[in-house]
Design an enzyme around this catalytic site. Structure first.
Site, PDB file in Angstrom:
ATOM      1  N   LYS A  11     -22.774 -19.686  63.744  1.00  0.00           N
ATOM      2  CA  LYS A  11     -22.080 -19.463  62.457  1.00  0.00           C
ATOM      3  C   LYS A  11     -23.143 -19.166  61.390  1.00  0.00           C
ATOM      4  O   LYS A  11     -24.156 -18.565  61.720  1.00  0.00           O
ATOM      5  CB  LYS A  11     -21.186 -20.656  62.109  1.00  0.00           C
ATOM      6  CG  LYS A  11     -20.273 -21.034  63.291  1.00  0.00           C
ATOM      7  CD  LYS A  11     -19.189 -22.005  62.968  1.00  0.00           C
ATOM      8  CE  LYS A  11     -18.332 -22.249  64.199  1.00  0.00           C
ATOM      9  NZ  LYS A  11     -17.175 -23.087  63.959  1.00  0.00           N
ATOM     10  N   HIS A  94     -13.095 -14.242  65.551  1.00  0.00           N
ATOM     11  CA  HIS A  94     -13.229 -15.701  65.459  1.00  0.00           C
ATOM     12  C   HIS A  94     -12.252 -16.214  64.398  1.00  0.00           C
ATOM     13  O   HIS A  94     -12.002 -15.539  63.402  1.00  0.00           O
ATOM     14  CB  HIS A  94     -14.673 -16.086  65.102  1.00  0.00           C
ATOM     15  CG  HIS A  94     -14.886 -17.568  65.169  1.00  0.00           C
ATOM     16  ND1 HIS A  94     -14.553 -18.392  64.132  1.00  0.00           N
ATOM     17  CD2 HIS A  94     -15.364 -18.359  66.155  1.00  0.00           C
ATOM     18  CE1 HIS A  94     -14.826 -19.651  64.477  1.00  0.00           C
ATOM     19  NE2 HIS A  94     -15.317 -19.649  65.711  1.00  0.00           N
ATOM     20  N   GLU A 166      -9.579 -20.867  71.488  1.00  0.00           N
ATOM     21  CA  GLU A 166     -10.060 -21.879  70.554  1.00  0.00           C
ATOM     22  C   GLU A 166      -8.913 -22.336  69.650  1.00  0.00           C
ATOM     23  O   GLU A 166      -8.668 -21.715  68.611  1.00  0.00           O
ATOM     24  CB  GLU A 166     -11.179 -21.314  69.680  1.00  0.00           C
ATOM     25  CG  GLU A 166     -12.402 -20.864  70.448  1.00  0.00           C
ATOM     26  CD  GLU A 166     -13.640 -20.849  69.554  1.00  0.00           C
ATOM     27  OE1 GLU A 166     -14.578 -21.583  69.859  1.00  0.00           O
ATOM     28  OE2 GLU A 166     -13.654 -20.120  68.560  1.00  0.00           O
TER      29      GLU A 166
HETATM   30  P1  PGA Z   1     -17.146 -26.199  67.328  1.00  0.00           P
HETATM   31  O1  PGA Z   1     -16.915 -24.654  66.966  1.00  0.00           O
HETATM   32  O2  PGA Z   1     -17.798 -26.253  68.669  1.00  0.00           O
HETATM   33  O3  PGA Z   1     -18.035 -26.703  66.232  1.00  0.00           O
HETATM   34  O4  PGA Z   1     -15.808 -26.852  67.324  1.00  0.00           O
HETATM   35  C1  PGA Z   1     -16.424 -23.762  67.928  1.00  0.00           C
HETATM   36  C2  PGA Z   1     -16.221 -22.418  67.300  1.00  0.00           C
HETATM   37  O5  PGA Z   1     -15.776 -22.345  66.137  1.00  0.00           O
HETATM   38  O6  PGA Z   1     -16.510 -21.383  67.944  1.00  0.00           O
END
Ligand code: PGA
Length: 256
Positions: A11, A94, A166
Site C-alpha cells: 500500500k 483493490h 478479499e
Molecule cells: P491486510 O490487507 O492483510 O492488512 O488485511 C490486505 C489487503 O488489503 O490487500
C-alpha cells in the site's frame, strides 16, 4: 499440492530506500521456500526492488495501473512504464481503489484488458463490504464484480488473471463489526468464485484459475489458511511490511 502464491501489498508504505532494505532482509529468509512470491511496493520503489530481486524466487508487481496507453493523464502510470521498471504483474481493483478512488467495475475491466494487451498479469481483487455481507449479498457481489471485470476476456487469457478474494470486513484485522471469516466461509466464497468462472467459461478454466485469499493474513493464521481447498495462496497487506512475519507467511503457504 500445487505450489502456492503469496503476494505482499505494501500500500502507501515504504520509500524506495526502505523497500531495498526490506528486500535485502527478505530474500535470504524466503529463498528455501517453495512458493511463488510477489512484492508490490509503491511505484517509486519498483525499479530498485526489481534489480534486487533479480535471480531470486521473488518477483515485483505494481499496486495499480492506468487503462490508457499514454497521454494527458496527470499523475497516472502506464503499463509500459511499469514493465520497463521491472514489474511483472499488477493488482487491479483493490477495494481501497474502489472505495477511496471510485474505481468502478467498468474501469477495472478496462484495466484488465490493458494489462492483457501488454502481456502483463493482473491480480483482480474482489469482495463484499460488511453491509453487503450482513444483507447476504456476498454471492451477488462476487458475481457482479467478476462478470463485469472479465467482460470480453477469453478463457485462454484467464491464466494471466489471478483472482484475490478479499472481503472488505476482513481487511486490516477487520472492521470490528464482524469476526474474521472462518475457513468454511472463505472456502464457500472461493467455491462460489469458481462456480461463477465455470458459468462464464468452463470447468477446466475455473479449476485452473489461481484464486487467492486476502484479509488479515498473518504469520499465525497462514499455515491454517493454506489448507483451505481451492485457495491457491494469499494477498497480504499489513503483515507483509515486516520481513520476519512475511517470511513466516510464505513458509505457511509453502509446499510441505
Ligand atoms: P491486510 O490487507 O492483510 O492488512 O488485511 C490486505 C489487503 O488489503 O490487500
Amino acid at each position: 499440492m500445487n505450489k502456492k502464491t503469496v503476494i505482499a501489498n505494501f500500500k502507501m508504505n515504504k520509500t524506495c530506500r526502505e523497500t531495498v532494505a526490506y528486500m535485502t532482509e527478505l530474500l535470504p529468509l524466503v529463498e528455501k521456500y517453495d512458493a511463488y512470491i510477489g512484492i508490490c511496493p509503491p511505484f517509486t520503489a519498483i525499479k530498485s526492488a526489481s534489480r534486487k530481486a533479480k535471480g531470486s524466487n521473488v518477483i515485483i508487481g505494481a499496486q495499480n495501473l492506468n487503462e490508457n496507453e499514454k497521454g494527458t493523464y496527470t499523475g497516472e502510470i502506464s503499463t509500459a512504464m511499469l514493465i520497463e521498471a521491472g514489474a511483472k504483474f499488477s493488482l487491479i481493483g483493490h477495494s481501497e481503489r474502489r472505495s477511496l478512488y471510485n474505481e468502478t467495475n467498468e474501469l477495472i475491466n478496462k484495466k484488465i484488458k490493458k494489462a492483457l494487451a501488454s502481456g502483463f498479469t493482473s491480480v483482480l481483487c474482489i469482495g463484499e463490504t460488511a453491509l453487503e455481507r450482513t444483507h447476504k449479498k456476498t454471492q451477488d457481489i462476487i458475481n457482479i464484480q467478476l462478470s463485469k471485470a472479465l467482460e470480453g476476456v477469453y478463457a485462454n487469457e484467464l491464466k494471466y488473471i489471478f483472482i484475490a478474494y478479499e472481503p472488505l470486513w476482513a481487511i486490516s484485522k477487520g472492521t470490528g463489526s464482524l469476526p474474521l471469516p472462518t475457513k468454511e466461509e472463505i472456502s464457500g466464497a472461493v467455491n462460489y468464485i469458481r462456480k461463477v468462472l465455470e458459468n462464464l467459461y468452463d470447468k477446466q478454466t475455473s479449476q485452473n484459475t489461481i484464486v487467492l485469499y486476502g484479509g488479515s493474513v498473518d504469520d499465525v493464521n497462514a499455515s491454517s489458511l493454506s489448507t483451505i481447498a481451492g485457495v491457491d495462496g494469499a494477498l497480504v497487506g499489513g503483515a507483509s511490511l515486516n520481513t520476519v512475519k512475511f517470511s513466516k507467511i510464505v513458509e505457511g503457504f509453502s509446499k510441505k
